[in-house]
Design a protein around this motif. Structure first.
Motif, mmCIF file in Angstrom:
data_model
loop_
_atom_site.group_PDB
_atom_site.id
_atom_site.type_symbol
_atom_site.label_atom_id
_atom_site.label_comp_id
_atom_site.label_asym_id
_atom_site.label_seq_id
_atom_site.Cartn_x
_atom_site.Cartn_y
_atom_site.Cartn_z
ATOM 1 N N ALA A 22 0.862 -1.115 0.106
ATOM 2 C CA ALA A 22 0.028 0.030 0.000
ATOM 3 C C ALA A 22 0.938 1.376 -0.175
ATOM 4 O O ALA A 22 0.568 2.257 -0.664
ATOM 5 N N LEU A 23 1.987 1.364 0.772
ATOM 6 C CA LEU A 23 2.837 2.430 0.790
ATOM 7 C C LEU A 23 3.748 2.820 -0.713
ATOM 8 O O LEU A 23 3.853 3.514 -0.817
ATOM 9 N N GLN A 24 3.900 1.603 -1.106
ATOM 10 C CA GLN A 24 4.455 1.539 -2.500
ATOM 11 C C GLN A 24 3.622 2.251 -3.595
ATOM 12 O O GLN A 24 3.984 2.882 -4.333
ATOM 13 N N GLN A 25 2.234 1.860 -3.282
ATOM 14 C CA GLN A 25 1.189 2.626 -4.280
ATOM 15 C C GLN A 25 1.419 3.830 -4.072
ATOM 16 O O GLN A 25 1.031 4.802 -4.985
ATOM 17 N N GLU A 39 -2.508 18.634 -5.041
ATOM 18 C CA GLU A 39 -2.718 17.592 -4.737
ATOM 19 C C GLU A 39 -1.484 16.796 -3.932
ATOM 20 O O GLU A 39 -2.010 16.185 -2.733
ATOM 21 N N LEU A 40 -0.470 17.532 -3.916
ATOM 22 C CA LEU A 40 0.507 16.910 -2.880
ATOM 23 C C LEU A 40 0.186 17.262 -1.453
ATOM 24 O O LEU A 40 0.296 16.525 -0.496
ATOM 25 N N ALA A 41 -0.009 18.432 -1.414
ATOM 26 C CA ALA A 41 -0.762 19.041 -0.065
ATOM 27 C C ALA A 41 -1.785 17.939 0.538
ATOM 28 O O ALA A 41 -1.740 17.794 1.701
ATOM 29 N N ALA A 42 -2.596 17.815 -0.310
ATOM 30 C CA ALA A 42 -3.972 16.730 0.270
ATOM 31 C C ALA A 42 -3.271 15.488 0.534
ATOM 32 O O ALA A 42 -3.935 14.975 1.656
ATOM 33 N N ILE A 43 -2.316 15.016 -0.219
ATOM 34 C CA ILE A 43 -1.969 13.410 0.151
ATOM 35 C C ILE A 43 -1.060 13.541 1.472
ATOM 36 O O ILE A 43 -1.176 12.853 2.214
ATOM 37 N N LEU A 44 -0.251 14.744 1.676
ATOM 38 C CA LEU A 44 0.405 14.896 2.986
ATOM 39 C C LEU A 44 -0.550 15.040 4.097
ATOM 40 O O LEU A 44 -0.314 14.318 5.080
ATOM 41 N N ARG A 45 -1.605 15.745 3.998
ATOM 42 C CA ARG A 45 -2.771 15.560 5.029
ATOM 43 C C ARG A 45 -3.162 14.491 5.266
ATOM 44 O O ARG A 45 -3.535 13.995 6.398
ATOM 45 N N GLU A 46 -3.458 13.530 4.077
ATOM 46 C CA GLU A 46 -3.888 12.270 4.700
ATOM 47 C C GLU A 46 -3.070 11.605 5.383
ATOM 48 O O GLU A 46 -3.505 10.571 6.063
ATOM 49 N N LEU A 47 -1.769 11.752 5.190
ATOM 50 C CA LEU A 47 -0.824 10.901 5.758
ATOM 51 C C LEU A 47 -0.867 11.212 7.257
ATOM 52 O O LEU A 47 -0.457 10.475 8.059
ATOM 53 N N HIS A 48 -1.252 12.290 7.832
ATOM 54 C CA HIS A 48 -1.086 12.937 9.071
ATOM 55 C C HIS A 48 -2.426 13.112 9.675
ATOM 56 O O HIS A 48 -2.620 12.593 10.939
ATOM 57 N N GLU A 49 -3.410 13.830 9.056
ATOM 58 C CA GLU A 49 -4.726 14.046 9.836
ATOM 59 C C GLU A 49 -5.791 13.020 9.793
ATOM 60 O O GLU A 49 -5.953 12.122 9.235
ATOM 61 N N LEU A 57 -2.059 7.911 8.459
ATOM 62 C CA LEU A 57 -0.986 6.828 8.650
ATOM 63 C C LEU A 57 -0.127 7.155 9.841
ATOM 64 O O LEU A 57 -0.268 6.252 10.456
ATOM 65 N N LEU A 58 0.280 8.410 10.172
ATOM 66 C CA LEU A 58 1.028 8.642 11.169
ATOM 67 C C LEU A 58 0.293 8.265 12.661
ATOM 68 O O LEU A 58 0.740 7.664 13.706
ATOM 69 N N PRO A 59 -0.834 8.722 12.843
ATOM 70 C CA PRO A 59 -1.625 8.623 13.864
ATOM 71 C C PRO A 59 -1.932 7.039 14.348
ATOM 72 O O PRO A 59 -1.856 6.588 15.275
ATOM 73 N N ALA A 60 -2.191 6.377 13.018
ATOM 74 C CA ALA A 60 -2.428 4.765 13.206
ATOM 75 C C ALA A 60 -0.895 4.231 13.571
ATOM 76 O O ALA A 60 -1.202 3.277 14.500
ATOM 77 N N LEU A 94 6.213 10.267 16.182
ATOM 78 C CA LEU A 94 5.611 10.266 15.117
ATOM 79 C C LEU A 94 4.092 11.448 14.999
ATOM 80 O O LEU A 94 4.209 11.877 13.865
ATOM 81 N N THR A 95 3.623 11.515 16.086
ATOM 82 C CA THR A 95 2.637 12.588 16.090
ATOM 83 C C THR A 95 2.988 13.866 16.240
ATOM 84 O O THR A 95 2.458 14.687 15.281
ATOM 85 N N ASP A 96 3.812 14.169 17.150
ATOM 86 C CA ASP A 96 4.310 15.315 17.539
ATOM 87 C C ASP A 96 5.262 16.249 16.447
ATOM 88 O O ASP A 96 5.088 17.085 15.937
ATOM 89 N N ASN A 97 6.238 15.139 16.285
ATOM 90 C CA ASN A 97 7.445 15.673 15.349
ATOM 91 C C ASN A 97 7.029 15.586 13.840
ATOM 92 O O ASN A 97 6.925 16.468 13.028
#
Length: 116
Positions: A22-25, A39-49, A57-60, A94-97
């Motif tokens: 999944a991460l490779q995708q 779009e890149l900003a939206a992807i970054l937000r999905e990884l964190h928020e 992803l990071l909270p999980a 992971l979450t804070d930094n």
């Protein structure tokens, strides 16, 4: 190693393999020629928020590491924190930094994309 431990470890390895695919995708999507700043900003937000269930992803990942830390607290021989403290710190990083840095990068790429 007991049969239960081997089975558990096999399940963990299989799950990690799925996660890696999944991460490779996601990495493949990031390298597409037509990815623009919004779009890149939206992807970054999905990884964190935590905007969708089950969240970023990071909270999980932080939750998973935190669970390992709590388990380590229970089984550490001297209950001295030699194993659990670094795990708790890793979860916080992971979450804070890392998470905060993803947010900063997303804002720099597309500030108007921030939720109100």
């Amino acid at each position: 190693m007991t049969g239960h431990t081997r089975t558990r470890l096999d399940r963990v390895r299989a799950s990690l393999g799925i996660a890696q695919l999944a991460l490779q995708q996601i990495q493949d999507d990031l390298t597409a020629d037509n990815v623009d700043a919004p779009e890149l900003a939206a992807i970054l937000r999905e990884l964190h928020e935590d905007t969708d269930v089950p969240g970023g992803l990071l909270p999980a990942l932080a939750q998973l590491v935190g669970t390992a830390a709590r388990r380590a607290e229970q089984i550490e021989p001297d209950r001295d924190g030699d194993a659990s403290c670094p795990l708790h710190e890793a979860a916080a990083l992971l979450t804070d930094n890392a998470g905060q840095r993803l947010t900063w990068a997303a804002r720099a790429l597309h500030p108007q994309g921030d939720p109100a």
